[in-house]
Design an enzyme around this catalytic site. Structure first.
Site, short mmCIF file in Angstrom:
data_model
loop_
_atom_site.label_atom_id
_atom_site.label_comp_id
_atom_site.label_asym_id
_atom_site.label_seq_id
_atom_site.Cartn_x
_atom_site.Cartn_y
_atom_site.Cartn_z
N ASP A 65 0.84 -1.19 0.00
CA ASP A 65 0.00 0.00 0.00
C ASP A 65 0.88 1.24 0.00
O ASP A 65 1.76 1.39 0.84
CB ASP A 65 -0.90 -0.01 1.24
CG ASP A 65 -1.86 1.16 1.27
OD1 ASP A 65 -1.47 2.21 1.81
OD2 ASP A 65 -2.97 1.04 0.75
N TYR A 70 3.00 9.92 -0.05
CA TYR A 70 4.16 9.32 0.59
C TYR A 70 5.30 9.41 -0.42
O TYR A 70 5.23 8.76 -1.46
CB TYR A 70 3.95 7.84 0.93
CG TYR A 70 2.66 7.47 1.60
CD1 TYR A 70 1.96 8.35 2.42
CD2 TYR A 70 2.13 6.19 1.43
CE1 TYR A 70 0.78 7.98 3.04
CE2 TYR A 70 0.95 5.81 2.05
CZ TYR A 70 0.27 6.71 2.85
OH TYR A 70 -0.90 6.32 3.44
N LYS A 99 -2.77 6.15 -4.24
CA LYS A 99 -3.91 6.99 -3.91
C LYS A 99 -3.80 8.37 -4.59
O LYS A 99 -2.70 8.90 -4.76
CB LYS A 99 -4.02 7.18 -2.39
CG LYS A 99 -4.04 5.87 -1.62
CD LYS A 99 -4.11 6.10 -0.12
CE LYS A 99 -3.92 4.80 0.64
NZ LYS A 99 -2.52 4.37 0.67
N HIS A 132 -7.74 9.50 -1.81
CA HIS A 132 -7.09 9.42 -0.49
C HIS A 132 -7.96 10.01 0.62
O HIS A 132 -8.09 9.42 1.69
CB HIS A 132 -5.74 10.14 -0.55
CG HIS A 132 -4.78 9.67 0.50
ND1 HIS A 132 -3.42 9.67 0.31
CD2 HIS A 132 -4.96 9.18 1.74
CE1 HIS A 132 -2.81 9.20 1.39
NE2 HIS A 132 -3.74 8.91 2.27
N SER A 236 -0.76 3.38 16.41
CA SER A 236 0.03 4.42 15.76
C SER A 236 1.44 4.43 16.29
O SER A 236 1.69 4.11 17.46
CB SER A 236 -0.61 5.80 16.00
OG SER A 236 0.28 6.83 15.65
N TYR A 287 9.18 -2.09 9.07
CA TYR A 287 10.37 -2.16 8.23
C TYR A 287 11.29 -3.28 8.68
O TYR A 287 12.35 -3.49 8.11
CB TYR A 287 11.14 -0.83 8.30
CG TYR A 287 10.57 0.26 7.43
CD1 TYR A 287 11.06 0.48 6.14
CD2 TYR A 287 9.54 1.07 7.88
CE1 TYR A 287 10.54 1.49 5.34
CE2 TYR A 287 9.01 2.08 7.08
CZ TYR A 287 9.52 2.28 5.83
OH TYR A 287 8.99 3.27 5.03
#
Length: 338
Positions: A65, A70, A99, A132, A236, A287
């Site tokens: 995604d 980004y 998006k 988005h 988050s 990551y």
């Protein structure tokens, strides 16, 4: 059917176009986010995005995604092309989402927005293209167009006209499927009731986790055969620019942690499994290779119904990403109940 192989990451493959409708979870890559959501956010170099995307594909993730906003599409595209060249995957094995950013809502700019993403990715098409946010910003080369005083210059664009331009992108073969992100029920119904609708949204990507389980929106989407996709599924990573630093840590929630201990799993795996069993596509950000492998193991176990009810009870309608900078926009989606 329980799937443990890394070749596929979905169970009960129900397809809308090429979008896997239920019981799957995916890899979400975002430039500034790394590690599990219980850890502080770090700034991640683009080279790390490149390598992490390669590792994710090797681990077995097939849904990536991304978004124009980004600034990492080039690295994601490079990683995908590299793995295709190595023979690890074929292009059709990868499900890539991007998006449309808010400065491209005007109908005549929609294809330009997608073409820019494709140029960044160096790919011929994406598998899913989303609006988005429903809030439009005046076009400029900046992500947030501002006046001389630093105020964001919003505008109102007919989202039905934007959607018609999205449909044209699908017809042109630039995307396999189209959908929306951060839309509420009223905004979804506006698209669904649009005269001459050619393609309905295949999904609505929204913030969704045990503290914001989006039950009413999920029920509505299911009733319309629209997939709910969860971002922030692990809470988050608390970037100061976007998240209140006093916000609770989802993965440190005592109920979630106790359930993880009970099943000999991690809190992240419990949070992801919760979404899988609700028929929600969950985006898991990381990551780190060990976390990616841990996340994909959420497909290997089942939560009993009583545990699902306990997790439902954690809901507090709490948003980590309230998008308050756009709260005055007429299309701001989070003022409605759902």
């Amino acid at each position: 059917m329980m799937v443990t192989s890394c070749l596929f990451w979905a169970m009960a493959l129900l397809k809308i176009g090429r979008y896997y409708e239920s019981n799957c979870f995916c890899l979400c890559i975002s430039l500034l986010l790394t590690g599990s959501s219980a850890k502080p956010m770090e700034k991640v170099p683009l080279s790390k995005t490149l390598e992490s995307t390669k590792i994710a594909i090797d681990t077995g993730f097939r849904h990536i995604d991304s978004a124009y906003v980004y600034p990492n599409e080039k690295e994601i595209g490079q990683a995908i092309r590299s793995k295709i060249a190595d023979g690890v995957v074929r292009r059709e094995d990868i499900f890539l989402t991007t998006k449309l950013w808010c400065t491209f809502h005007r109908p005549e700019l929609v294809d330009i927005g997608l073409e820019r993403s494709l140029k960044n990715l160096q790919l011929d098409y994406v598998d899913l293209f989303l609006i988005h946010y429903p809030m439009s910003i005046k076009p400029s080369e900046a992500m947030l167009t501002k006046d001389g005083n630093g105020k964001i210059l919003f505008e109102t664009v007919d989202l039905c006209a934007t959607w018609e331009a999205m449909e044209k992108c699908k017809d042109a073969g630039l995307t396999k499927s189209i959908g929306v992100s951060n839309f509420n029920r009223r905004q979804l119904e506006m698209i669904l009731k649009k005269p001459g609708l050619k393609y309905k949204p295949v999904c609505n990507q929204v913030e969704c986790h045990p503290y914001l389980n989006q039950k009413k929106l999920l029920d509505f989407c299911k009733s319309r055969d629209i997939v709910l996709v969860a971002y922030g599924a692990l809470g988050s990573q608390r970037p100061k620019a976007w998240v209140d630093q006093k916000a609770p840590f989802l993965l440190k929630d005592p109920v979630l942690c106790a359930m993880a201990k009970k099943h000999n799993r991690s809190p992240a795996q419990i949070a992801l499994r919760y979404q899988v069993q609700r028929g929600v596509v969950a985006l898991a950000q990381s990551y780190e290779e060990n976390e990616m492998k841990e996340n994909i193991q959420a497909l290997e176990f089942q939560l009993p119904s009583e545990d699902m009810e306990v997790l439902n009870g954690l809901n507090r309608n709490f948003r980590y990403f309230p998008a308050n900078i756009a709260a005055e926009h007429p299309n701001f989606p989070f003022s409605d109940e759902y």
